[in-house]
Write an enzyme that holds these catalytic residues in place. Structure first.
Site, PDB file in Angstrom:
ATOM      1  N   HIS A 122       0.860  -1.183   0.000  1.00  0.00           N
ATOM      2  CA  HIS A 122       0.000   0.000   0.000  1.00  0.00           C
ATOM      3  C   HIS A 122       0.898   1.235   0.000  1.00  0.00           C
ATOM      4  CE1 HIS A 122      -2.840   2.979   1.668  1.00  0.00           C
ATOM      5  NE2 HIS A 122      -3.812   2.171   1.309  1.00  0.00           N
ATOM      6  N   ASP A 199       2.859  -4.030   8.060  1.00  0.00           N
ATOM      7  CA  ASP A 199       1.582  -3.349   7.862  1.00  0.00           C
ATOM      8  C   ASP A 199       0.492  -4.397   8.049  1.00  0.00           C
ATOM      9  OD1 ASP A 199      -0.773  -2.322   6.859  1.00  0.00           O
ATOM     10  OD2 ASP A 199       0.036  -1.773   4.894  1.00  0.00           O
ATOM     11  N   GLN A 202      -4.753  -5.145   6.923  1.00  0.00           N
ATOM     12  CA  GLN A 202      -5.684  -6.110   6.329  1.00  0.00           C
ATOM     13  C   GLN A 202      -5.633  -7.475   7.011  1.00  0.00           C
ATOM     14  OE1 GLN A 202      -7.858  -5.280   4.074  1.00  0.00           O
ATOM     15  NE2 GLN A 202      -7.077  -3.243   3.576  1.00  0.00           N
ATOM     16  N   LYS A 225     -10.853  -0.498  10.082  1.00  0.00           N
ATOM     17  CA  LYS A 225     -10.922  -1.708   9.271  1.00  0.00           C
ATOM     18  C   LYS A 225     -11.299  -2.931  10.102  1.00  0.00           C
ATOM     19  CE  LYS A 225      -7.517  -0.034   5.902  1.00  0.00           C
ATOM     20  NZ  LYS A 225      -8.407   0.205   4.755  1.00  0.00           N
TER      21      LYS A 225
END
Length: 411
Positions: A122, A199, A202, A225
């Site tokens: 990302h 990261d 997700q 999220k």
């Protein structure tokens, strides 16, 4: 067994019509919806406990501080950190990664050092390292992706060298829907003396994460999220590294004592949290963690795998539709990026929206990846535990209707 139909009743926003059609929300990789329990936690703070934290001795301030720090402990337990001192509240994943790049890494990266990321990152896990590399005259390197959409571990072994200072990789790709082998990358990085940054935006909402078991040095994720509110996120860091970091922001709350020409900082984790923090956001994130924990992250992970196993073959059976990333459902998370031959993804997403189906279209803040894949953009459907097989069927039906419309001019 998880009951998605029952759980979705906790999400008021899902029960509406869009363009005279029942809403099918499949943009969960961008942001998830909030259950009423989280909305109530936000309202409760503002209606009954609204006060600043760590400063006042009156009842409201003490209640706010207690709930704020209780949320930090919930985060610690959720990702299995060793202590709450290793849990920093931030604005989100982007802020967390920037803090690492600007404060920690900036202090010891020197000219000629290497920073290793991958083509599937990302933008928030690319641009901070680009800027750091320019400033320090360091070398930014990219791990390649295999033809079937996986991180190329053989190339990772070549890219991570004795000169590597930082390896920063997404736990789960927000486009390809793959889970990266963080444990193997940590081993590679640490063997070369490099620090491992992850990261986890997700990953944390969809699967169990144990930062101690993974042995990562830093791990970043966002509340919005994972059924929490926007504007709140987390940076986990090992105490040994956080002790060496200087704060990125300065002001009230993070100080121990202010002299005329110098100041000293509070102990961890508060030395990083300058000013009035997002108190309501942290408390509501704690509520979201309670909600997800009650369901069970392993149950969520298994259920999403069932949805993908149901939906992915149906998508691949559509003539002219290309799915990016792994082609087998067992290797795919709930994120599925695709294109319809001859149609721009924005046109596809607009047509699906007319059918009440919300998907994402564009480069998904991953332009280097799409350049690597040789496509300008994709459409993306992303599932969560409140989605159902009926939602998947509606997606398929809407895609087929879209094909028919652009072929014959009528839906």
């Amino acid at each position: 067994m998880m009951n998605a139909e029952k759980l979705r009743r906790d999400f008021p926003i899902l029960f509406q019509e869009v363009n005279d059609e029942p809403l099918i929300y499949l943009d969960n990789a961008a942001t998830t919806q909030k259950p009423k329990q989280v909305l109530e936690a936000l309202a409760h703070y503002y209606e009954t406990d609204n006060a600043n934290v760590h400063r006042g001795v009156h009842t409201l301030a003490e209640r706010a501080t207690k709930d704020y720090e209780a949320a930090r402990e919930k985060v610690r337990q959720f990702i299995h950190a060793k202590e709450t001192a290793e849990i920093l509240f931030t604005r989100g994943t982007t802020t967390s990664l920037n803090w690492v790049a600007k404060s920690f890494v900036d202090a010891f990266v020197k000219e000629g050092d290497e920073i290793v990321i991958s083509y599937m990152e990302h933008h928030s896990n690319i641009i901070p390292w680009q800027q750091l590399a320019k400033k320090k005259r360091a070398i930014l390197k990219y791990i390649q992706i295999t033809e079937d959409g996986f991180l190329d571990l053989e190339d990772a072994k070549k890219q991570i060298t004795e000169k590597t200072a930082i390896v920063s990789i997404a736990h789960v790709s927000n486009v390809l829907g793959v889970i990266n082998p963080i444990d193997e990358l940590v081993t590679l990085a640490h063997a070369k003396g490099a620090v491992m940054v992850v990261d986890g935006a997700q990953a944390v909402p969809h699967m169990p994460v144990d930062v101690q078991q993974l042995d990562v040095d830093f791990y970043a994720f966002s509340g919005h999220k994972m059924c929490g509110p926007t504007g709140i996120g987390v940076l986990y860091g090992k105490r040994e590294w956080l002790e060496q970091m200087e704060p990125v922001e300065f002001g009230g709350e993070m100080i121990d004592f202010v002299h005329l020409q110098d100041s000293t900082w509070k102990e961890l984790p508060w030395k990083f949290e300058a000013g009035t923090p997002n108190i309501a956001g942290a408390i509501a994130l704690g509520s979201a963690i309670d909600y997800l924990t009650a369901i069970g992250l392993e149950a969520i992970h298994q259920y999403e795998a069932e949805l993908v196993d149901y939906c992915l073959p149906k998508l691949k059976a559509i003539d002219g539709l290309t799915v990016y990333g792994p082609q087998n459902s067992e290797d795919h998370t709930g994120v599925i990026a695709f294109n319809l031959e001859g149609l721009h993804p924005h046109d596809v997403a607009t047509a699906l929206d007319m059918e009440g189906v919300a998907v994402r279209a564009g480069h998904h803040c991953a332009q280097p990846l799409l350049t690597y894949l040789n496509v300008p953009a994709t459409a993306r459907a992303s599932f969560y535990f409140y989605n159902t097989k009926d939602d998947a069927d509606r997606l398929i039906e809407a895609i087929l209707a879209t094909k028919e419309f652009f072929k014959n001019g009528a839906i």
